[in-house]
Design a protein around this motif. Structure first.
Motif, PDB file in Angstrom:
ATOM      1  N   GLN A 283     101.367  17.362 -16.861  1.00 38.74           N
ATOM      2  CA  GLN A 283     102.376  18.323 -17.331  1.00 38.74           C
ATOM      3  C   GLN A 283     103.145  18.940 -16.167  1.00 38.74           C
ATOM      4  O   GLN A 283     104.365  19.132 -16.244  1.00 38.74           O
ATOM      5  N   ILE A 284     102.437  19.250 -15.082  1.00 41.15           N
ATOM      6  CA  ILE A 284     103.113  19.786 -13.899  1.00 41.15           C
ATOM      7  C   ILE A 284     104.086  18.750 -13.342  1.00 41.15           C
ATOM      8  O   ILE A 284     105.229  19.067 -12.994  1.00 41.15           O
ATOM      9  N   TRP A 285     103.647  17.512 -13.266  1.00 40.48           N
ATOM     10  CA  TRP A 285     104.491  16.445 -12.731  1.00 40.48           C
ATOM     11  C   TRP A 285     105.752  16.259 -13.579  1.00 40.48           C
ATOM     12  O   TRP A 285     106.852  16.077 -13.044  1.00 40.48           O
ATOM     13  N   LYS A 286     105.591  16.345 -14.871  1.00 43.54           N
ATOM     14  CA  LYS A 286     106.739  16.212 -15.765  1.00 43.54           C
ATOM     15  C   LYS A 286     107.759  17.309 -15.501  1.00 43.54           C
ATOM     16  O   LYS A 286     108.973  17.065 -15.463  1.00 43.54           O
ATOM     17  N   ILE A 287     107.269  18.546 -15.289  1.00 41.90           N
ATOM     18  CA  ILE A 287     108.159  19.662 -14.994  1.00 41.90           C
ATOM     19  C   ILE A 287     108.832  19.464 -13.633  1.00 41.90           C
ATOM     20  O   ILE A 287     110.036  19.683 -13.475  1.00 41.90           O
ATOM     21  N   CYS A 288     108.053  19.028 -12.635  1.00 44.97           N
ATOM     22  CA  CYS A 288     108.573  18.854 -11.276  1.00 44.97           C
ATOM     23  C   CYS A 288     109.651  17.773 -11.210  1.00 44.97           C
ATOM     24  O   CYS A 288     110.567  17.862 -10.382  1.00 44.97           O
ATOM     25  N   GLN A 289     109.546  16.774 -12.046  1.00 41.98           N
ATOM     26  CA  GLN A 289     110.531  15.696 -12.027  1.00 41.98           C
ATOM     27  C   GLN A 289     111.917  16.148 -12.482  1.00 41.98           C
ATOM     28  O   GLN A 289     112.907  15.462 -12.239  1.00 41.98           O
ATOM     29  N   GLN A 290     111.963  17.304 -13.112  1.00 43.70           N
ATOM     30  CA  GLN A 290     113.244  17.809 -13.596  1.00 43.70           C
ATOM     31  C   GLN A 290     114.042  18.516 -12.510  1.00 43.70           C
ATOM     32  O   GLN A 290     115.196  18.866 -12.708  1.00 43.70           O
ATOM     33  N   ASP A 291     113.438  18.732 -11.343  1.00 39.99           N
ATOM     34  CA  ASP A 291     114.167  19.334 -10.230  1.00 39.99           C
ATOM     35  C   ASP A 291     113.759  18.652  -8.932  1.00 39.99           C
ATOM     36  O   ASP A 291     113.266  17.523  -8.945  1.00 39.99           O
ATOM     37  N   GLU A 292     113.933  19.329  -7.818  1.00 35.01           N
ATOM     38  CA  GLU A 292     113.678  18.714  -6.523  1.00 35.01           C
ATOM     39  C   GLU A 292     112.270  18.991  -5.997  1.00 35.01           C
ATOM     40  O   GLU A 292     111.992  18.761  -4.817  1.00 35.01           O
ATOM     41  N   SER A 293     111.368  19.467  -6.826  1.00 31.24           N
ATOM     42  CA  SER A 293     110.041  19.847  -6.347  1.00 31.24           C
ATOM     43  C   SER A 293     109.007  18.734  -6.493  1.00 31.24           C
ATOM     44  O   SER A 293     107.852  18.920  -6.126  1.00 31.24           O
ATOM     45  N   SER A 294     109.401  17.573  -7.028  1.00 32.52           N
ATOM     46  CA  SER A 294     108.425  16.510  -7.290  1.00 32.52           C
ATOM     47  C   SER A 294     107.772  16.000  -6.010  1.00 32.52           C
ATOM     48  O   SER A 294     106.569  15.762  -5.969  1.00 32.52           O
ATOM     49  N   ALA A 295     108.554  15.839  -4.947  1.00 34.19           N
ATOM     50  CA  ALA A 295     107.984  15.335  -3.695  1.00 34.19           C
ATOM     51  C   ALA A 295     106.985  16.328  -3.116  1.00 34.19           C
ATOM     52  O   ALA A 295     105.945  15.938  -2.573  1.00 34.19           O
ATOM     53  N   SER A 296     107.295  17.625  -3.211  1.00 37.85           N
ATOM     54  CA  SER A 296     106.382  18.647  -2.696  1.00 37.85           C
ATOM     55  C   SER A 296     105.071  18.638  -3.466  1.00 37.85           C
ATOM     56  O   SER A 296     103.987  18.739  -2.884  1.00 37.85           O
ATOM     57  N   PHE A 297     105.153  18.532  -4.797  1.00 34.04           N
ATOM     58  CA  PHE A 297     103.933  18.565  -5.602  1.00 34.04           C
ATOM     59  C   PHE A 297     103.124  17.285  -5.453  1.00 34.04           C
ATOM     60  O   PHE A 297     101.901  17.314  -5.601  1.00 34.04           O
ATOM     61  N   ALA A 298     103.765  16.163  -5.159  1.00 34.44           N
ATOM     62  CA  ALA A 298     103.076  14.869  -5.151  1.00 34.44           C
ATOM     63  C   ALA A 298     101.835  14.888  -4.259  1.00 34.44           C
ATOM     64  O   ALA A 298     100.753  14.467  -4.677  1.00 34.44           O
ATOM     65  N   VAL A 299     101.973  15.379  -3.031  1.00 36.50           N
ATOM     66  CA  VAL A 299     100.839  15.405  -2.104  1.00 36.50           C
ATOM     67  C   VAL A 299      99.750  16.341  -2.625  1.00 36.50           C
ATOM     68  O   VAL A 299      98.560  16.010  -2.611  1.00 36.50           O
ATOM     69  N   HIS A 300     100.168  17.525  -3.074  1.00 33.78           N
ATOM     70  CA  HIS A 300      99.217  18.484  -3.637  1.00 33.78           C
ATOM     71  C   HIS A 300      98.513  17.877  -4.853  1.00 33.78           C
ATOM     72  O   HIS A 300      97.297  18.005  -5.019  1.00 33.78           O
ATOM     73  N   GLY A 301      99.284  17.201  -5.698  1.00 31.76           N
ATOM     74  CA  GLY A 301      98.721  16.587  -6.898  1.00 31.76           C
ATOM     75  C   GLY A 301      97.716  15.499  -6.589  1.00 31.76           C
ATOM     76  O   GLY A 301      96.711  15.349  -7.299  1.00 31.76           O
ATOM     77  N   LEU A 334     102.047   9.243  -8.042  1.00 32.01           N
ATOM     78  CA  LEU A 334     102.413  10.313  -7.117  1.00 32.01           C
ATOM     79  C   LEU A 334     102.569   9.793  -5.687  1.00 32.01           C
ATOM     80  O   LEU A 334     103.459  10.241  -4.953  1.00 32.01           O
ATOM     81  N   SER A 335     101.725   8.848  -5.292  1.00 32.17           N
ATOM     82  CA  SER A 335     101.792   8.334  -3.919  1.00 32.17           C
ATOM     83  C   SER A 335     103.085   7.571  -3.665  1.00 32.17           C
ATOM     84  O   SER A 335     103.534   7.473  -2.514  1.00 32.17           O
ATOM     85  N   SER A 336     103.700   7.058  -4.713  1.00 33.77           N
ATOM     86  CA  SER A 336     104.970   6.333  -4.554  1.00 33.77           C
ATOM     87  C   SER A 336     106.123   7.275  -4.218  1.00 33.77           C
ATOM     88  O   SER A 336     107.195   6.819  -3.825  1.00 33.77           O
ATOM     89  N   ARG A 337     105.899   8.595  -4.366  1.00 37.07           N
ATOM     90  CA  ARG A 337     106.955   9.571  -4.125  1.00 37.07           C
ATOM     91  C   ARG A 337     106.838  10.266  -2.768  1.00 37.07           C
ATOM     92  O   ARG A 337     107.600  11.171  -2.471  1.00 37.07           O
ATOM     93  N   CYS A 338     105.869   9.875  -1.964  1.00 39.33           N
ATOM     94  CA  CYS A 338     105.729  10.515  -0.658  1.00 39.33           C
ATOM     95  C   CYS A 338     105.300   9.490   0.386  1.00 39.33           C
ATOM     96  O   CYS A 338     104.716   8.458   0.064  1.00 39.33           O
ATOM     97  N   GLY A 339     105.586   9.790   1.639  1.00 39.79           N
ATOM     98  CA  GLY A 339     105.300   8.875   2.727  1.00 39.79           C
ATOM     99  C   GLY A 339     103.865   8.954   3.217  1.00 39.79           C
ATOM    100  O   GLY A 339     103.101   9.849   2.862  1.00 39.79           O
ATOM    101  N   TYR A 340     103.528   8.015   4.104  1.00 40.78           N
ATOM    102  CA  TYR A 340     102.175   7.924   4.657  1.00 40.78           C
ATOM    103  C   TYR A 340     101.765   9.210   5.362  1.00 40.78           C
ATOM    104  O   TYR A 340     100.660   9.723   5.172  1.00 40.78           O
ATOM    105  N   LYS A 341     102.667   9.760   6.186  1.00 38.12           N
ATOM    106  CA  LYS A 341     102.341  10.966   6.944  1.00 38.12           C
ATOM    107  C   LYS A 341     102.093  12.150   6.028  1.00 38.12           C
ATOM    108  O   LYS A 341     101.249  12.996   6.300  1.00 38.12           O
ATOM    109  N   GLN A 342     102.837  12.213   4.913  1.00 36.92           N
ATOM    110  CA  GLN A 342     102.655  13.317   3.969  1.00 36.92           C
ATOM    111  C   GLN A 342     101.319  13.209   3.248  1.00 36.92           C
ATOM    112  O   GLN A 342     100.613  14.198   3.054  1.00 36.92           O
ATOM    113  N   ILE A 343     100.968  12.002   2.844  1.00 39.75           N
ATOM    114  CA  ILE A 343      99.723  11.792   2.100  1.00 39.75           C
ATOM    115  C   ILE A 343      98.513  12.103   2.963  1.00 39.75           C
ATOM    116  O   ILE A 343      97.525  12.667   2.499  1.00 39.75           O
TER     117      ILE A 343
END
Length: 374
Positions: A283-301, A334-343
């Motif tokens: 549910q959080i991911w669905k909300i994040c995809q509606q704005d620019e916060s998806s990349a930030s949440f991806a690592v946390h998620g 989620l890993s497809s939305r962030c780079g190696y260094k971020q993960i």
């Protein structure tokens, strides 16, 4: 209506009167978000509502309630929500209710912390609201500090720092959050989410904020009942997106108790609870995809999902295998939305092992080695 207040220093203070609330022998005169309490012989009208969900917390609940009732800020109502406790928690809370008129015990069938917090919100009548877990404590002067900050900038929410204990001593805060607490004074709610997800300096817990009740109720955001893990994360993801002003307090005002190994969430394997947590992440991911916060949440998620994968436990049952598969599918998403260094190297290695089909085998060996080392 207009009220003229007189004093020696300021002989004429002109305020627009919104309402006069009486409760027994007490009267509160309210001017918007400001109020004056005139104490009488009976209970007085609260300004800050403190909600404490309780379930089988007989060992810690006295410390928690004492830390609230001994605050130097007296205008509080303490709403204790007994979530169907089967130990002595309910009787202890009723004892406090009998001797302090600020305490109100509400009982409900066991429905989980989300339901208990919602019950508290529904019954709260203060200008501000705090959540406190039954095994944690408020530090002296905490409520005074928070109200002063909120009033000074008219904040919708106030984030505050905290310390961590294992029950015997104060331990490194980074066991709960990896980043350092922010040093600036204000932001909007979306920037606060970035601090939770990207900087990781603010805890993703509902108790880590004080809320203005008018903002909380007008937002119509409630805790997701039926989800008993990461319900805080989903609630905060929704409510912070609506907050125009979040203030920050660098001073630790709360002591968060980390459970011992025998009590720890990660020691209790529960695929059903893991599935609830996965729903919260989705549910959080669905909300994040509606704005620019998806990349930030991806690592946390991803960090949350690996915890859920561990909580799922053995893959012996068909249901547990399905939960594992669903969690890992979400990890790949989620890993497809962030780079190696971020993960990070650790999580990247885990993802590679999962894709190679050897993750469970490697984890089994590592757990065996850890047991022998103990």
């Amino acid at each position: 209506a207009v009220l003229l207040l007189s004093s020696f220093r300021r002989p004429h203070i002109r305020l627009t009167l919104d309402s006069i609330i009486t409760n027994g022998g007490s009267t509160r005169i309210v001017f918007g978000e400001t109020s004056v309490c005139i104490l009488g012989l009976m209970t007085y009208v609260p300004l800050v509502s403190v909600v404490v969900p309780v379930f089988n917390a007989q060992e810690s609940i006295r410390r928690c309630l004492d830390s609230i009732l001994r605050q130097n800020y007296l205008e509080i109502e303490l709403l204790v929500i007994d979530d169907g406790s089967t130990d002595a928690s309910a009787s202890i809370c009723q004892e406090y209710e009998g001797r302090d008129k600020r305490v109100h015990v509400l009982s409900q069938r066991n429905s989980g912390p989300a339901s208990a917090r919602n019950n508290g919100i529904a019954h709260a009548s203060g200008v501000y609201l705090l959540f406190i877990d039954a095994d944690d404590v408020l530090k002296p002067g905490a409520i005074s500090d928070l109200v002063a900050i909120a009033d000074s900038v008219q904040a919708d929410m106030v984030s505050f720092n905290f310390e961590v204990t294992d029950g015997d001593r104060i331990i490194d805060r980074k066991i709960a959050v990896s980043g350092t607490y922010p040093v600036f004074q204000q932001s909007d709610g979306r920037e606060c989410l970035e601090l939770i997800y990207r900087e990781r300096g603010i805890a993703n817990f509902s108790w880590a904020f004080m809320y203005r009740m008018s903002f909380l109720k007008s937002s119509d955001v409630w805790f997701p009942e039926g989800i008993h893990i990461f319900e805080d994360a989903l609630f905060l993801n929704q409510i912070l997106r609506l907050a125009q002003k979040v203030a920050y307090c660098q001073k630790p005002l709360y002591t968060y108790r980390i459970s011992t190994a025998s009590e720890s969430l990660t020691q209790r394997k529960d695929p059903a609870k893991a599935a609830q947590g996965l729903e919260a992440v989705k549910q959080i991911w669905k909300i994040c995809q509606q704005d620019e916060s998806s990349a930030s949440f991806a690592v946390h998620g991803i960090n949350l999902l690996f915890l859920l994968d561990y909580i799922t436990g053995s893959s012996k049952s068909v249901y547990a295998r399905k939960v594992h598969a669903d969690i890992r599918k979400m990890i790949f998403t989620l890993s497809s939305r962030c780079g190696y260094k971020q993960i990070g190297r650790g999580n990247m290695i885990k993802i590679i092992l999962i894709r190679s089909g050897v993750y469970d085998f490697v984890m089994l060996i590592l757990r065996g080695i850890r047991k022998k080392c103990r």
